[in-house]
Scaffold this motif. Structure first.
Motif, PDB file in Angstrom:
ATOM      1  N   LYS A  36      37.233  45.171  36.549  1.00  0.00           N
ATOM      2  CA  LYS A  36      38.152  45.211  35.405  1.00  0.00           C
ATOM      3  C   LYS A  36      37.921  44.004  34.504  1.00  0.00           C
ATOM      4  O   LYS A  36      37.649  42.912  34.989  1.00  0.00           O
ATOM      5  CB  LYS A  36      39.614  45.210  35.876  1.00  0.00           C
ATOM      6  CG  LYS A  36      39.999  46.414  36.703  1.00  0.00           C
ATOM      7  CD  LYS A  36      40.153  47.621  35.822  1.00  0.00           C
ATOM      8  CE  LYS A  36      40.717  48.772  36.622  1.00  0.00           C
ATOM      9  NZ  LYS A  36      41.175  49.855  35.805  1.00  0.00           N
ATOM     10  N   ASP A  37      38.075  44.218  33.218  1.00  0.00           N
ATOM     11  CA  ASP A  37      37.970  43.160  32.209  1.00  0.00           C
ATOM     12  C   ASP A  37      36.693  42.327  32.344  1.00  0.00           C
ATOM     13  O   ASP A  37      36.742  41.096  32.341  1.00  0.00           O
ATOM     14  CB  ASP A  37      39.192  42.234  32.259  1.00  0.00           C
ATOM     15  CG  ASP A  37      40.489  42.999  32.055  1.00  0.00           C
ATOM     16  OD1 ASP A  37      40.523  43.883  31.188  1.00  0.00           O
ATOM     17  OD2 ASP A  37      41.465  42.700  32.767  1.00  0.00           O
ATOM     18  N   SER A  97      43.099  43.064  44.645  1.00  0.00           N
ATOM     19  CA  SER A  97      42.284  42.528  43.562  1.00  0.00           C
ATOM     20  C   SER A  97      41.808  41.117  43.921  1.00  0.00           C
ATOM     21  O   SER A  97      42.448  40.410  44.692  1.00  0.00           O
ATOM     22  CB  SER A  97      43.057  42.516  42.244  1.00  0.00           C
ATOM     23  OG  SER A  97      44.114  41.591  42.283  1.00  0.00           O
ATOM     24  N   ALA A  98      40.667  40.763  43.332  1.00  0.00           N
ATOM     25  CA  ALA A  98      40.081  39.441  43.580  1.00  0.00           C
ATOM     26  C   ALA A  98      39.266  39.050  42.355  1.00  0.00           C
ATOM     27  O   ALA A  98      38.592  39.890  41.751  1.00  0.00           O
ATOM     28  CB  ALA A  98      39.189  39.472  44.814  1.00  0.00           C
ATOM     29  N   PRO A  99      39.320  37.770  41.985  1.00  0.00           N
ATOM     30  CA  PRO A  99      38.477  37.318  40.869  1.00  0.00           C
ATOM     31  C   PRO A  99      37.007  37.353  41.277  1.00  0.00           C
ATOM     32  O   PRO A  99      36.672  37.172  42.447  1.00  0.00           O
ATOM     33  CB  PRO A  99      38.952  35.892  40.615  1.00  0.00           C
ATOM     34  CG  PRO A  99      39.588  35.453  41.889  1.00  0.00           C
ATOM     35  CD  PRO A  99      40.113  36.688  42.553  1.00  0.00           C
ATOM     36  N   THR A 132      33.101  35.999  39.882  1.00  0.00           N
ATOM     37  CA  THR A 132      32.216  35.274  38.970  1.00  0.00           C
ATOM     38  C   THR A 132      30.806  35.378  39.528  1.00  0.00           C
ATOM     39  O   THR A 132      30.572  35.036  40.685  1.00  0.00           O
ATOM     40  CB  THR A 132      32.620  33.788  38.856  1.00  0.00           C
ATOM     41  OG1 THR A 132      33.957  33.703  38.371  1.00  0.00           O
ATOM     42  CG2 THR A 132      31.700  33.054  37.901  1.00  0.00           C
ATOM     43  N   ALA A 171      33.603  38.056  45.968  1.00  0.00           N
ATOM     44  CA  ALA A 171      34.995  38.432  45.740  1.00  0.00           C
ATOM     45  C   ALA A 171      35.687  38.376  47.094  1.00  0.00           C
ATOM     46  O   ALA A 171      35.257  39.050  48.037  1.00  0.00           O
ATOM     47  CB  ALA A 171      35.094  39.830  45.145  1.00  0.00           C
ATOM     48  N   GLU A 180      38.855  45.205  41.545  1.00  0.00           N
ATOM     49  CA  GLU A 180      40.037  45.880  42.096  1.00  0.00           C
ATOM     50  C   GLU A 180      39.614  46.913  43.126  1.00  0.00           C
ATOM     51  O   GLU A 180      38.644  47.639  42.930  1.00  0.00           O
ATOM     52  CB  GLU A 180      40.843  46.535  40.980  1.00  0.00           C
ATOM     53  CG  GLU A 180      41.484  45.513  40.062  1.00  0.00           C
ATOM     54  CD  GLU A 180      42.461  46.125  39.077  1.00  0.00           C
ATOM     55  OE1 GLU A 180      42.563  47.367  38.993  1.00  0.00           O
ATOM     56  OE2 GLU A 180      43.126  45.340  38.377  1.00  0.00           O
ATOM     57  N   THR A 226      37.642  40.878  37.217  1.00  0.00           N
ATOM     58  CA  THR A 226      38.496  41.066  38.386  1.00  0.00           C
ATOM     59  C   THR A 226      38.024  42.318  39.099  1.00  0.00           C
ATOM     60  O   THR A 226      37.892  43.379  38.478  1.00  0.00           O
ATOM     61  CB  THR A 226      39.972  41.226  37.961  1.00  0.00           C
ATOM     62  OG1 THR A 226      40.374  40.043  37.266  1.00  0.00           O
ATOM     63  CG2 THR A 226      40.862  41.441  39.166  1.00  0.00           C
TER      64      THR A 226
END
Length: 125
Positions: free
Chosen positions: A115-116, A77-79, A81, A70, A28, A26
């Motif tokens: 993040k993560d 925030s945005a996912p 990949t 993103a 941010e 994610t």
């Protein structure tokens, strides 16, 4: 146009060459945004592009592969990949350049944090 940091991401390559690489997480921002960040991966040194001091500004070309994006929609925030052939080859080689294309960023800019993060590597015959 894509902005690449002068120095590539470099590390010891994995002992087995991956067949595919995907990075998830994610992204941010320090403020709510309505913008899209496009991420590109290239394996060739971008030094032939416009030199901006600590980075190069390159037109999108054959050496650049869009690895993901993103998309912030009035959010902080945005996912994210990332994947593709250049990312997989870059991880296998232990070296690649990660570039950024920005659409709609406010004039004051922004600070982004991944993040993560998770990396998924597929190996095999």
């Amino acid at each position: 146009m894509i902005l690449y940091k002068k120095d590539p991401l470099s590390f010891s390559p994995p002992p087995v060459a991956p067949k595919s690489v995907v990075i998830l997480g994610t992204l941010e921002a320090n403020q709510p945004l309505s913008t899209t960040l496009g991420f590109y991966v290239r394996l060739k040194d971008p030094s032939a592009c416009q030199d901006l001091g600590q980075a190069y500004l390159c037109p999108i070309g054959a050496d650049d592969e869009r690895a993901g994006e993103a998309r912030f929609e009035e959010s902080a925030s945005a996912p994210l990949t990332l994947g593709g052939r250049n990312l997989t080859q870059g991880v296998a080689q232990g070296r690649f350049w990660l570039g950024l294309e920005v659409q709609g960023l406010p004039s004051q800019g922004g600070v982004f944090t991944l993040k993560d993060p998770k990396a998924m590597l597929t190996v095999g015959f």
